[in-house]
Write an enzyme that holds these catalytic residues in place. Sequence first.
Site, mmCIF file in Angstrom:
data_model
loop_
_atom_site.group_PDB
_atom_site.id
_atom_site.type_symbol
_atom_site.label_atom_id
_atom_site.label_comp_id
_atom_site.label_asym_id
_atom_site.label_seq_id
_atom_site.Cartn_x
_atom_site.Cartn_y
_atom_site.Cartn_z
ATOM 1 N N HIS A 147 -15.568 -8.813 0.749
ATOM 2 C CA HIS A 147 -16.622 -9.091 -0.165
ATOM 3 C C HIS A 147 -18.021 -10.056 0.642
ATOM 4 O O HIS A 147 -17.736 -11.098 1.538
ATOM 5 C CB HIS A 147 -15.684 -9.475 -1.490
ATOM 6 C CG HIS A 147 -16.673 -10.311 -2.260
ATOM 7 N ND1 HIS A 147 -17.469 -10.889 -2.268
ATOM 8 C CD2 HIS A 147 -16.031 -9.495 -3.220
ATOM 9 C CE1 HIS A 147 -17.506 -10.892 -3.602
ATOM 10 N NE2 HIS A 147 -17.153 -9.733 -4.506
ATOM 11 N N SER A 180 -22.282 -7.041 -11.462
ATOM 12 C CA SER A 180 -22.336 -6.994 -13.037
ATOM 13 C C SER A 180 -21.906 -5.404 -14.079
ATOM 14 O O SER A 180 -22.643 -5.572 -14.672
ATOM 15 C CB SER A 180 -23.641 -7.743 -13.194
ATOM 16 O OG SER A 180 -24.519 -8.476 -12.482
ATOM 17 N N GLY A 202 -22.269 -10.952 -10.224
ATOM 18 C CA GLY A 202 -22.603 -12.671 -10.607
ATOM 19 C C GLY A 202 -23.888 -13.170 -11.160
ATOM 20 O O GLY A 202 -23.796 -13.653 -11.701
ATOM 21 N N LYS A 231 -11.396 -13.416 -8.231
ATOM 22 C CA LYS A 231 -12.084 -14.230 -7.694
ATOM 23 C C LYS A 231 -11.182 -15.879 -7.411
ATOM 24 O O LYS A 231 -9.806 -15.523 -7.544
ATOM 25 C CB LYS A 231 -13.474 -14.472 -7.907
ATOM 26 C CG LYS A 231 -14.474 -12.731 -8.118
ATOM 27 C CD LYS A 231 -15.612 -13.006 -7.801
ATOM 28 C CE LYS A 231 -16.691 -12.120 -8.013
ATOM 29 N NZ LYS A 231 -17.645 -12.194 -7.135
ATOM 30 N N GLU A 234 -19.227 -12.501 -0.945
ATOM 31 C CA GLU A 234 -18.680 -13.511 -0.872
ATOM 32 C C GLU A 234 -18.241 -14.215 0.330
ATOM 33 O O GLU A 234 -18.173 -15.722 1.041
ATOM 34 C CB GLU A 234 -18.334 -14.659 -1.905
ATOM 35 C CG GLU A 234 -18.973 -14.326 -2.980
ATOM 36 C CD GLU A 234 -18.239 -13.744 -4.268
ATOM 37 O OE1 GLU A 234 -16.649 -14.210 -4.783
ATOM 38 O OE2 GLU A 234 -19.083 -13.385 -5.658
ATOM 39 N N GLU A 288 -20.860 -3.355 -3.156
ATOM 40 C CA GLU A 288 -21.478 -4.349 -3.815
ATOM 41 C C GLU A 288 -22.758 -5.018 -3.655
ATOM 42 O O GLU A 288 -23.098 -6.150 -2.449
ATOM 43 C CB GLU A 288 -20.460 -5.463 -4.149
ATOM 44 C CG GLU A 288 -19.346 -4.200 -4.788
ATOM 45 C CD GLU A 288 -18.312 -5.566 -5.301
ATOM 46 O OE1 GLU A 288 -18.157 -6.174 -5.686
ATOM 47 O OE2 GLU A 288 -17.968 -6.643 -4.141
HETATM 48 P P1 PGA Z 1 -19.441 -9.377 -11.255
HETATM 49 O O1 PGA Z 1 -19.104 -9.328 -9.618
HETATM 50 O O2 PGA Z 1 -18.582 -8.271 -11.513
HETATM 51 O O3 PGA Z 1 -19.191 -10.939 -11.573
HETATM 52 O O4 PGA Z 1 -20.975 -9.399 -10.365
HETATM 53 C C1 PGA Z 1 -17.998 -7.905 -8.694
HETATM 54 C C2 PGA Z 1 -17.013 -8.524 -7.566
HETATM 55 O O5 PGA Z 1 -17.991 -9.548 -6.487
HETATM 56 O O6 PGA Z 1 -16.911 -8.257 -6.886
#
Ligand code: PGA
Length: 249
Positions: A95, A212, A173, A11, A97, A167
Amino acid sequence: MRRTIIAGNWKMNGTIGETESLIRGLLAGKSDNPKATVMVAPPYTALFPASKLLEGSHIALGAQDMSEHEVGAYTAEISAQMLLTVGVSYVILGHSERRQYHAETDSLVNAKTKRALDAGLTPVVCIGETLEQREAGKTEAVVGAQVDGTLKGFTPDQLAKIVIAYEPVWAIGTGKTATPEMAEAVHVFVRRKLAALDSKAAETMPILYGGSMKAANASGLLGQPNIDGGLVGGASLKADEFIGIINAV
Ligand code: PGA
């Protein structure tokens, strides 16, 4: 036999120096596992120095996004060709995000995936439901529509080159991981959706879990028959923790 892939999504973390020291940490530790392909995706600005360090190693280089366009007046965008010239072979697309903060849609992700395939990059296409959608019982509807939308129009040969990352947005996160059974159920559903596109691709396409994942919960998740690896955010920023996940395969 499907490939197992452990991928680190770094990220917006890491200057060049920080990226280099994380890579040095991975290369110095036991980060190779014959049972897994390992990939890391540093920020764009660190890709070139990262590729120098990773040259000849067992770790592949990925990018976190790319443009759907080939070249031209698209300020701040990065093309597939640019990624290839810095040694990138994988690209994370769609993704959550990017979907959440940059309004990326399934059709945009589909266009980016097509561009990545045309350039010879391996796309890692991300899908997943929000907490609200899960609680409303819409997980399969949401994830199913994402599979249909992002993979629309690909030939069996193209599908064979794509990696999916499931995901659940509520697990990213947050420290809240899907249980291995919850994740497996969605992976099975995704594979069934894929079978409607092409039965061979459904058999061979790696479906990674993300959200996570850490060394302590990786073996439970990776032990599920339809979970073929992980897309790891936070835990991939610490060499020891990421190595723990690699060795959980
Ligand atoms: P995370 O993120 O392991 O911090 O939950 C995973 C991702 O966004 O690919």
